[in-house]
Design a protein around this motif. Structure first.
Motif, PDB file in Angstrom:
ATOM      1  N   GLY A  96      67.895   8.616  91.390  1.00  0.00           N
ATOM      2  CA  GLY A  96      69.035   9.134  90.646  1.00  0.00           C
ATOM      3  C   GLY A  96      68.848   8.953  89.156  1.00  0.00           C
ATOM      4  O   GLY A  96      68.121   8.071  88.714  1.00  0.00           O
ATOM      5  N   ARG A 124      64.386  10.477  77.850  1.00  0.00           N
ATOM      6  CA  ARG A 124      63.656   9.502  78.676  1.00  0.00           C
ATOM      7  C   ARG A 124      62.460   8.936  77.920  1.00  0.00           C
ATOM      8  O   ARG A 124      62.166   7.753  78.020  1.00  0.00           O
ATOM      9  CB  ARG A 124      63.208  10.143  79.997  1.00  0.00           C
ATOM     10  CG  ARG A 124      64.349  10.407  80.957  1.00  0.00           C
ATOM     11  CD  ARG A 124      63.813  10.873  82.300  1.00  0.00           C
ATOM     12  NE  ARG A 124      63.221   9.784  83.033  1.00  0.00           N
ATOM     13  CZ  ARG A 124      63.841   9.069  83.976  1.00  0.00           C
ATOM     14  NH1 ARG A 124      65.058   9.355  84.317  1.00  0.00           N
ATOM     15  NH2 ARG A 124      63.220   8.090  84.582  1.00  0.00           N
ATOM     16  N   GLY A 152      53.382   6.063  97.575  1.00  0.00           N
ATOM     17  CA  GLY A 152      53.333   7.386  96.956  1.00  0.00           C
ATOM     18  C   GLY A 152      52.651   7.184  95.608  1.00  0.00           C
ATOM     19  O   GLY A 152      51.451   6.945  95.533  1.00  0.00           O
ATOM     20  N   GLY A 153      53.463   7.187  94.558  1.00  0.00           N
ATOM     21  CA  GLY A 153      52.915   6.967  93.213  1.00  0.00           C
ATOM     22  C   GLY A 153      52.852   5.500  92.816  1.00  0.00           C
ATOM     23  O   GLY A 153      52.434   5.176  91.713  1.00  0.00           O
ATOM     24  N   GLY A 154      53.328   4.615  93.691  1.00  0.00           N
ATOM     25  CA  GLY A 154      53.301   3.170  93.374  1.00  0.00           C
ATOM     26  C   GLY A 154      54.154   2.826  92.155  1.00  0.00           C
ATOM     27  O   GLY A 154      53.859   1.877  91.432  1.00  0.00           O
ATOM     28  N   SER A 155      55.253   3.560  91.956  1.00  0.00           N
ATOM     29  CA  SER A 155      56.035   3.339  90.737  1.00  0.00           C
ATOM     30  C   SER A 155      57.281   2.479  90.945  1.00  0.00           C
ATOM     31  O   SER A 155      58.045   2.274  90.003  1.00  0.00           O
ATOM     32  CB  SER A 155      56.426   4.686  90.114  1.00  0.00           C
ATOM     33  OG  SER A 155      57.244   5.418  90.995  1.00  0.00           O
ATOM     34  N   ASN A 156      57.459   1.987  92.162  1.00  0.00           N
ATOM     35  CA  ASN A 156      58.600   1.088  92.387  1.00  0.00           C
ATOM     36  C   ASN A 156      58.153  -0.184  93.109  1.00  0.00           C
ATOM     37  O   ASN A 156      58.946  -0.856  93.753  1.00  0.00           O
ATOM     38  CB  ASN A 156      59.673   1.827  93.209  1.00  0.00           C
ATOM     39  CG  ASN A 156      61.025   1.187  93.081  1.00  0.00           C
ATOM     40  OD1 ASN A 156      61.504   0.969  91.982  1.00  0.00           O
ATOM     41  ND2 ASN A 156      61.637   0.849  94.200  1.00  0.00           N
ATOM     42  N   ILE A 199      52.780   2.138 103.240  1.00  0.00           N
ATOM     43  CA  ILE A 199      52.732   3.511 102.706  1.00  0.00           C
ATOM     44  C   ILE A 199      53.047   3.471 101.209  1.00  0.00           C
ATOM     45  O   ILE A 199      54.033   2.832 100.806  1.00  0.00           O
ATOM     46  CB  ILE A 199      53.816   4.393 103.389  1.00  0.00           C
ATOM     47  CG1 ILE A 199      53.663   4.384 104.912  1.00  0.00           C
ATOM     48  CG2 ILE A 199      53.831   5.809 102.821  1.00  0.00           C
ATOM     49  CD1 ILE A 199      52.487   5.141 105.433  1.00  0.00           C
ATOM     50  N   GLN A 242      64.129   6.551  98.472  1.00  0.00           N
ATOM     51  CA  GLN A 242      64.798   5.742  97.452  1.00  0.00           C
ATOM     52  C   GLN A 242      66.131   6.333  97.016  1.00  0.00           C
ATOM     53  O   GLN A 242      66.881   5.694  96.301  1.00  0.00           O
ATOM     54  CB  GLN A 242      63.934   5.696  96.186  1.00  0.00           C
ATOM     55  CG  GLN A 242      62.495   5.303  96.395  1.00  0.00           C
ATOM     56  CD  GLN A 242      62.349   3.817  96.413  1.00  0.00           C
ATOM     57  OE1 GLN A 242      62.373   3.206  97.475  1.00  0.00           O
ATOM     58  NE2 GLN A 242      62.262   3.224  95.272  1.00  0.00           N
ATOM     59  N   GLU A 270      60.363  -3.375  94.483  1.00  0.00           N
ATOM     60  CA  GLU A 270      60.009  -3.998  95.777  1.00  0.00           C
ATOM     61  C   GLU A 270      58.742  -4.852  95.632  1.00  0.00           C
ATOM     62  O   GLU A 270      57.747  -4.379  95.076  1.00  0.00           O
ATOM     63  CB  GLU A 270      59.760  -2.854  96.777  1.00  0.00           C
ATOM     64  CG  GLU A 270      59.472  -3.293  98.182  1.00  0.00           C
ATOM     65  CD  GLU A 270      59.296  -2.073  99.122  1.00  0.00           C
ATOM     66  OE1 GLU A 270      59.693  -0.940  98.769  1.00  0.00           O
ATOM     67  OE2 GLU A 270      58.736  -2.280 100.201  1.00  0.00           O
ATOM     68  N   THR A 325      56.650  10.318  94.038  1.00  0.00           N
ATOM     69  CA  THR A 325      56.395  11.445  94.931  1.00  0.00           C
ATOM     70  C   THR A 325      57.691  11.925  95.611  1.00  0.00           C
ATOM     71  O   THR A 325      58.696  11.209  95.629  1.00  0.00           O
ATOM     72  CB  THR A 325      55.414  11.008  96.039  1.00  0.00           C
ATOM     73  OG1 THR A 325      55.938   9.804  96.611  1.00  0.00           O
ATOM     74  CG2 THR A 325      54.020  10.768  95.496  1.00  0.00           C
TER      75      THR A 325
HETATM   76  C1  LIG Z   1      59.020   4.635  83.871  1.00  0.00           C
HETATM   77  C2  LIG Z   1      59.804   4.687  85.164  1.00  0.00           C
HETATM   78  C3  LIG Z   1      61.048   5.296  85.199  1.00  0.00           C
HETATM   79  C4  LIG Z   1      61.785   5.369  86.390  1.00  0.00           C
HETATM   80  N1  LIG Z   1      63.006   5.974  86.374  1.00  0.00           N
HETATM   81  C5  LIG Z   1      63.718   6.080  87.520  1.00  0.00           C
HETATM   82  C6  LIG Z   1      65.001   6.733  87.514  1.00  0.00           C
HETATM   83  O1  LIG Z   1      65.468   7.232  86.504  1.00  0.00           O
HETATM   84  N2  LIG Z   1      65.672   6.790  88.687  1.00  0.00           N
HETATM   85  C7  LIG Z   1      65.183   6.274  89.850  1.00  0.00           C
HETATM   86  O2  LIG Z   1      65.845   6.386  90.885  1.00  0.00           O
HETATM   87  N3  LIG Z   1      63.983   5.658  89.876  1.00  0.00           N
HETATM   88  C8  LIG Z   1      63.237   5.541  88.743  1.00  0.00           C
HETATM   89  N4  LIG Z   1      62.025   4.904  88.760  1.00  0.00           N
HETATM   90  C9  LIG Z   1      61.546   4.291  90.011  1.00  0.00           C
HETATM   91  C10 LIG Z   1      60.567   5.176  90.833  1.00  0.00           C
HETATM   92  O3  LIG Z   1      60.056   6.217  90.046  1.00  0.00           O
HETATM   93  C11 LIG Z   1      61.227   5.753  92.070  1.00  0.00           C
HETATM   94  O4  LIG Z   1      61.692   4.715  92.894  1.00  0.00           O
HETATM   95  C12 LIG Z   1      60.268   6.662  92.866  1.00  0.00           C
HETATM   96  O5  LIG Z   1      60.971   7.369  93.864  1.00  0.00           O
HETATM   97  C13 LIG Z   1      59.122   5.905  93.519  1.00  0.00           C
HETATM   98  O6  LIG Z   1      58.213   6.861  94.015  1.00  0.00           O
HETATM   99  P1  LIG Z   1      56.753   6.465  94.428  1.00  0.00           P
HETATM  100  O7  LIG Z   1      56.127   7.650  95.061  1.00  0.00           O
HETATM  101  O8  LIG Z   1      56.040   5.900  93.256  1.00  0.00           O
HETATM  102  O9  LIG Z   1      57.041   5.341  95.522  1.00  0.00           O
HETATM  103  P2  LIG Z   1      56.257   3.986  95.772  1.00  0.00           P
HETATM  104  O10 LIG Z   1      56.552   3.049  94.647  1.00  0.00           O
HETATM  105  O11 LIG Z   1      54.831   4.266  96.074  1.00  0.00           O
HETATM  106  O12 LIG Z   1      57.007   3.486  97.089  1.00  0.00           O
HETATM  107  C14 LIG Z   1      58.361   3.095  97.050  1.00  0.00           C
HETATM  108  C15 LIG Z   1      58.870   2.781  98.456  1.00  0.00           C
HETATM  109  O13 LIG Z   1      58.941   3.990  99.210  1.00  0.00           O
HETATM  110  C16 LIG Z   1      58.132   3.876 100.379  1.00  0.00           C
HETATM  111  N5  LIG Z   1      57.512   5.191 100.605  1.00  0.00           N
HETATM  112  C17 LIG Z   1      56.794   5.926  99.728  1.00  0.00           C
HETATM  113  N6  LIG Z   1      56.462   7.099 100.266  1.00  0.00           N
HETATM  114  C18 LIG Z   1      56.959   7.095 101.521  1.00  0.00           C
HETATM  115  C19 LIG Z   1      56.931   8.040 102.604  1.00  0.00           C
HETATM  116  N7  LIG Z   1      56.336   9.218 102.499  1.00  0.00           N
HETATM  117  N8  LIG Z   1      57.553   7.696 103.761  1.00  0.00           N
HETATM  118  C20 LIG Z   1      58.166   6.500 103.900  1.00  0.00           C
HETATM  119  N9  LIG Z   1      58.224   5.582 102.914  1.00  0.00           N
HETATM  120  C21 LIG Z   1      57.620   5.883 101.740  1.00  0.00           C
HETATM  121  C22 LIG Z   1      57.111   2.796 100.079  1.00  0.00           C
HETATM  122  O14 LIG Z   1      56.621   2.198 101.264  1.00  0.00           O
HETATM  123  C23 LIG Z   1      57.962   1.854  99.252  1.00  0.00           C
HETATM  124  O15 LIG Z   1      58.751   1.074 100.110  1.00  0.00           O
HETATM  125  C24 LIG Z   1      61.260   4.813  87.577  1.00  0.00           C
HETATM  126  C25 LIG Z   1      59.988   4.202  87.562  1.00  0.00           C
HETATM  127  C26 LIG Z   1      59.265   4.140  86.365  1.00  0.00           C
HETATM  128  C27 LIG Z   1      57.906   3.503  86.365  1.00  0.00           C
END
Ligand SMILES: Cc1cc2nc3c(=O)[nH]c(=O)nc-3n(C[C@H](O)[C@H](O)[C@H](O)COP(=O)(O)OP(=O)(O)OC[C@H]3O[C@@H](n4cnc5c(N)ncnc54)[C@H](O)[C@@H]3O)c2cc1C
Length: 340
Positions: free
Chosen positions: A128, A223, A51-55, A49, A125, A337, A118
């Motif tokens: 924070g 930021r 979301g935005g692929g940002s972690n 799964i 996650q 990850e 997302t």
């Molecule tokens: C420039 C930048 C700044 C950032 N700053 C911060 C910050 O200040 N604080 C912070 O905490 N993080 C920060 N992050 C990290 C990131 O934004 C967060 O971890 C965010 O919550 C990831 O969201 P995503 O939708 O991109 O998740 P993804 O990277 O797509 O997925 C992350 C994990 O969550 C799981 N997942 C996603 N959606 C679901 C769902 N619906 N159900 C079950 N599992 C799911 C995925 O399988 C994966 O294991 C930053 C990242 C970037 C690139």
């Protein structure tokens, strides 16, 4: 719902690396999510799964199963006394939700402005920033149980939130998919300005009780100064967790590095900013090996300058880990990850 084949993972992650997903789909409803799961069961495939692929950092070899992108998007506001309950779909872009709540003058999400990703992942996650964690305003999380294919509700306590973790990232991983999150926000002022740089902004302006809009705008400025929001540079935010060491270990390090910051997390443990170690102990802020480097304004962020592979990112990360270990005997752990 359409299942596509051989889709580039570079375009689905903010680090912009990785091979191809054998299969890929976007799900906008719970029935579509069930359909996607039926597809993987029918073909005995792994799934992942996003979301935005940002972690995330996907392998250069790609992913041999189905990558499911959550796009369940709906937001409902319910007024109850001094609170407003906001139910948001897991695929809602996190910062769009923050903007909408701030626009309505609600307190609770403003400190988490401009975090990529997302709503669903934010709960998984426990994101924070600036002295706040999202769990503080999460009332409940609705998930799809993979086995029963039924919706289940987890109360705040059942989510077992920790620093950048929840039940869904630990024991619950692979068992539940977050479909909706309910937030409990406040109509009256409840600002959190304890974080140093944020407090300074408002002290300088002589504002003691800023609005959510003022806080959001201040955070966006800070930021953007510290993190790569320019679309040309790939990153996944903080690459490593801030390490926690014993007070004794910290005291020894202070004799070598008197300026080293440390924050007590218990009577015997101290948290050290990983970015400070990479910058001041290893001198690696802004350093670059080919397509990969650490960001010039924040050493904790690894960046892809264009065509980096995941292998190059991993090697660069290993170099950082080795340097910090050699000089401080601290083993940095990844926050990002890896998906093989
Ligand atoms: C420039 C930048 C700044 C950032 N700053 C911060 C910050 O200040 N604080 C912070 O905490 N993080 C920060 N992050 C990290 C990131 O934004 C967060 O971890 C965010 O919550 C990831 O969201 P995503 O939708 O991109 O998740 P993804 O990277 O797509 O997925 C992350 C994990 O969550 C799981 N997942 C996603 N959606 C679901 C769902 N619906 N159900 C079950 N599992 C799911 C995925 O399988 C994966 O294991 C930053 C990242 C970037 C690139």
């Amino acid at each position: 719902m359409k299942i596509e084949e051989n889709v580039s993972l570079r375009d689905l992650t903010t680090m912009n690396t990785g091979g191809k997903a054998k299969y890929f789909c976007r799900v906008c409803t719970i029935p579509e999510l069930k359909e996607a799961l039926d597809f993987v069961h029918k073909h005995s495939l792994p799934y992942f799964i996003i979301g935005g692929g940002s972690n995330l950092v996907f392998s250069d070899k790609g992913f041999s199963g189905l990558v499911i992108k959550m796009e369940i998007k709906s937001v409902v506001f319910k007024d109850k006394g001094g609170h407003v309950f906001v139910t948001a779909g897991a695929g809602v872009v996190w910062d769009d939700l923050v903007e909408e709540t701030v626009e309505r003058g609600l307190y609770g999400l403003e400190n988490l402005s401009l975090i990529p990703g997302t709503v669903g992942a934010a709960s998984v996650q426990n994101i924070g920033a600036y002295g706040t964690e999202v769990e503080e305003v999460i009332e409940q999380v609705e998930v799809l149980d993979i086995v029963t294919q039924k919706i289940k509700i987890f109360s705040h306590n059942e989510c077992l939130f920790e620093y950048r973790k929840s039940f869904f990232k630990k024991e619950g991983k692979g068992k539940y998919i977050v479909v909706r999150v309910v937030f409990k926000l406040l109509k009256k002022s409840d600002v959190r300005l304890s974080y140093g740089s944020l407090k300074k902004v408002f002290d300088e302006k002589g504002i003691s009780s800023p609005t959510p809009r003022e806080i959001r705008e201040a955070i966006i400025v800070v930021r953007k100064e510290k993190l790569p929001y320019d679309g040309d540079i790939g990153s996944a935010g903080s690459y490593f967790k801030n390490p926690i060491v014993s007070q004794d270990h910290y005291t020894k390090l202070l004799s070598m590095y008197p300026e080293m910051p440390g924050f007590s997390v218990s009577k015997s443990e101290v948290k050290i900013p990983a970015g400070w170690l990479i910058d001041n102990v290893c001198g690696l802020r802004g350093s670059r090996d080919g397509n990969v480097g650490t960001y010039e304004h924040q050493a904790l962020v690894l960046v892809n300058y264009g065509n980096a592979t995941t292998e190059e990112i991993k090697k660069f990360a290993e170099k950082i880990v080795a340097c910090v270990k050699e000089k401080t005997n601290i083993s940095l752990e990844r926050e990002v990850e890896y998906v093989e």
